[in-house]
Design a protein around this motif. Sequence first.
Motif, PDB file in Angstrom:
ATOM      1  N   ASN A 196       0.828  -1.200   0.000  1.00  0.00           N
ATOM      2  CA  ASN A 196       0.000   0.000   0.000  1.00  0.00           C
ATOM      3  C   ASN A 196       0.861   1.247   0.000  1.00  0.00           C
ATOM      4  OD1 ASN A 196       0.952   0.343   2.637  1.00  0.00           O
ATOM      5  ND2 ASN A 196      -0.828  -0.633   3.540  1.00  0.00           N
ATOM      6  N   ASN A 197       0.235   2.383   0.206  1.00  0.00           N
ATOM      7  CA  ASN A 197       0.959   3.653   0.202  1.00  0.00           C
ATOM      8  C   ASN A 197       1.336   4.106   1.607  1.00  0.00           C
ATOM      9  OD1 ASN A 197       0.739   3.942  -2.624  1.00  0.00           O
ATOM     10  ND2 ASN A 197      -1.342   4.694  -2.422  1.00  0.00           N
ATOM     11  N   GLY A 198       1.306   3.187   2.568  1.00  0.00           N
ATOM     12  CA  GLY A 198       1.642   3.537   3.941  1.00  0.00           C
ATOM     13  C   GLY A 198       3.100   3.942   4.079  1.00  0.00           C
ATOM     14  N   PRO A 199       3.443   4.571   5.200  1.00  0.00           N
ATOM     15  CA  PRO A 199       4.817   5.062   5.378  1.00  0.00           C
ATOM     16  C   PRO A 199       5.850   3.953   5.465  1.00  0.00           C
ATOM     17  CG  PRO A 199       3.533   5.276   7.412  1.00  0.00           C
ATOM     18  CD  PRO A 199       2.571   4.899   6.331  1.00  0.00           C
ATOM     19  N   TRP A 200       5.407   2.722   5.749  1.00  0.00           N
ATOM     20  CA  TRP A 200       6.354   1.622   5.892  1.00  0.00           C
ATOM     21  C   TRP A 200       6.661   0.917   4.580  1.00  0.00           C
ATOM     22  CZ3 TRP A 200       4.597  -3.000   4.145  1.00  0.00           C
ATOM     23  CH2 TRP A 200       3.207  -3.126   3.984  1.00  0.00           C
ATOM     24  N   ALA A 201       5.887   1.181   3.532  1.00  0.00           N
ATOM     25  CA  ALA A 201       6.000   0.388   2.309  1.00  0.00           C
ATOM     26  C   ALA A 201       7.381   0.509   1.671  1.00  0.00           C
ATOM     27  CB  ALA A 201       4.913   0.801   1.320  1.00  0.00           C
ATOM     28  N   ALA A 202       7.877   1.738   1.515  1.00  0.00           N
ATOM     29  CA  ALA A 202       9.186   1.925   0.890  1.00  0.00           C
ATOM     30  C   ALA A 202      10.303   1.372   1.777  1.00  0.00           C
ATOM     31  CB  ALA A 202       9.424   3.416   0.611  1.00  0.00           C
ATOM     32  N   GLN A 203      10.157   1.520   3.100  1.00  0.00           N
ATOM     33  CA  GLN A 203      11.171   0.966   4.005  1.00  0.00           C
ATOM     34  C   GLN A 203      11.204  -0.555   3.928  1.00  0.00           C
ATOM     35  OE1 GLN A 203       9.218   3.516   4.873  1.00  0.00           O
ATOM     36  NE2 GLN A 203      10.511   5.094   5.812  1.00  0.00           N
ATOM     37  N   ALA A 204      10.038  -1.183   3.820  1.00  0.00           N
ATOM     38  CA  ALA A 204       9.998  -2.643   3.688  1.00  0.00           C
ATOM     39  C   ALA A 204      10.680  -3.084   2.402  1.00  0.00           C
ATOM     40  CB  ALA A 204       8.546  -3.129   3.732  1.00  0.00           C
ATOM     41  N   LEU A 205      10.437  -2.353   1.323  1.00  0.00           N
ATOM     42  CA  LEU A 205      11.097  -2.654   0.057  1.00  0.00           C
ATOM     43  C   LEU A 205      12.609  -2.505   0.201  1.00  0.00           C
ATOM     44  CD1 LEU A 205      11.199  -3.206  -2.982  1.00  0.00           C
ATOM     45  CD2 LEU A 205      10.625  -0.799  -3.363  1.00  0.00           C
ATOM     46  N   GLY A 206      13.051  -1.418   0.830  1.00  0.00           N
ATOM     47  CA  GLY A 206      14.480  -1.201   1.030  1.00  0.00           C
ATOM     48  C   GLY A 206      15.116  -2.299   1.862  1.00  0.00           C
ATOM     49  N   ALA A 207      14.413  -2.740   2.910  1.00  0.00           N
ATOM     50  CA  ALA A 207      14.942  -3.805   3.769  1.00  0.00           C
ATOM     51  C   ALA A 207      15.090  -5.109   2.989  1.00  0.00           C
ATOM     52  CB  ALA A 207      14.022  -4.005   4.975  1.00  0.00           C
ATOM     53  N   ALA A 208      14.105  -5.416   2.135  1.00  0.00           N
ATOM     54  CA  ALA A 208      14.180  -6.642   1.332  1.00  0.00           C
ATOM     55  C   ALA A 208      15.348  -6.585   0.357  1.00  0.00           C
ATOM     56  CB  ALA A 208      12.864  -6.854   0.591  1.00  0.00           C
ATOM     57  N   LEU A 209      15.526  -5.439  -0.291  1.00  0.00           N
ATOM     58  CA  LEU A 209      16.638  -5.291  -1.235  1.00  0.00           C
ATOM     59  C   LEU A 209      17.983  -5.379  -0.524  1.00  0.00           C
ATOM     60  CD1 LEU A 209      15.312  -2.352  -3.465  1.00  0.00           C
ATOM     61  CD2 LEU A 209      15.291  -4.788  -3.997  1.00  0.00           C
TER      62      LEU A 209
END
Length: 254
Positions: free
Chosen positions: A104-117
């Motif tokens: 979703n567009n929540g504040p955690w979405a980009a951080q979760a993507l960064g953590a996975a990468l």
Amino acid sequence: MNTLIAFYQNIGPALSLLVFLTFLLAGAVKGVIGLGLPTIAMGLLGLAMAPAQAAALLIVPSTLTNLWQLAAGGHLLALLRRLGPMLVMIVLGTLLGSAWLGINNGPWAAQALGAALLAYSVYGLVGRGFQVPPAWEVWLGPVCGLVTGVVTAATGVFVMPAVPFLQSLGLSRDEMIQALGLSFTVSTLALAVGLAGQDALGGQALGASLLMLAPALLGMLAGQWLRQRISAALFKRCFFVGLAVLGGHLLVNG
């Protein structure tokens, strides 16, 4: 045709160019090392758009390039029998994760993507190969599939922990390439169903994704040509270093 181009009219020429170049680069990386298209696409596009929007764009190029990779080799039936439990759990984990978390567009979405990468890049750079005992494979495969599915649903990245698990099975080079294609194809299709359930994969998004098939295939062909002329090991190391920088940036800055 209007549906195909409406998305790019809405986001403007600069972002449209970024999308095109991203899939060209992602296809080239996949052509050289056999993986990386969705990972590169999600990482770079995640800098400029919501992860759900980026994930929708990768559905068609990722599915068709992985089917291309899956078609190579003659081990499909054997791999389906061996990896079937993991693949079933990837689908289940992705669907459950989409209902529970979603991209979703929540504040955690980009951080979760960064953590996975970042996790994937660290594994690629310093992870040591290991062999899964046959007795462990029976239960570890489904567990890895379930976790991979949840990570896929949350980030659009479906390499962890599926890729380390597949690399631990002692597969031949041809089997490994085909196994990656099989795992990524199932993950992409499950992600598509999850996105559709979140109303993030309508006709316009699919049309926009279809247009990215051309640069992805062009990049993949260029990467296969390049693979014969450069050190694949050096290229892979540079790929993971760049991915670590990208993942760290997304993790810190979102």
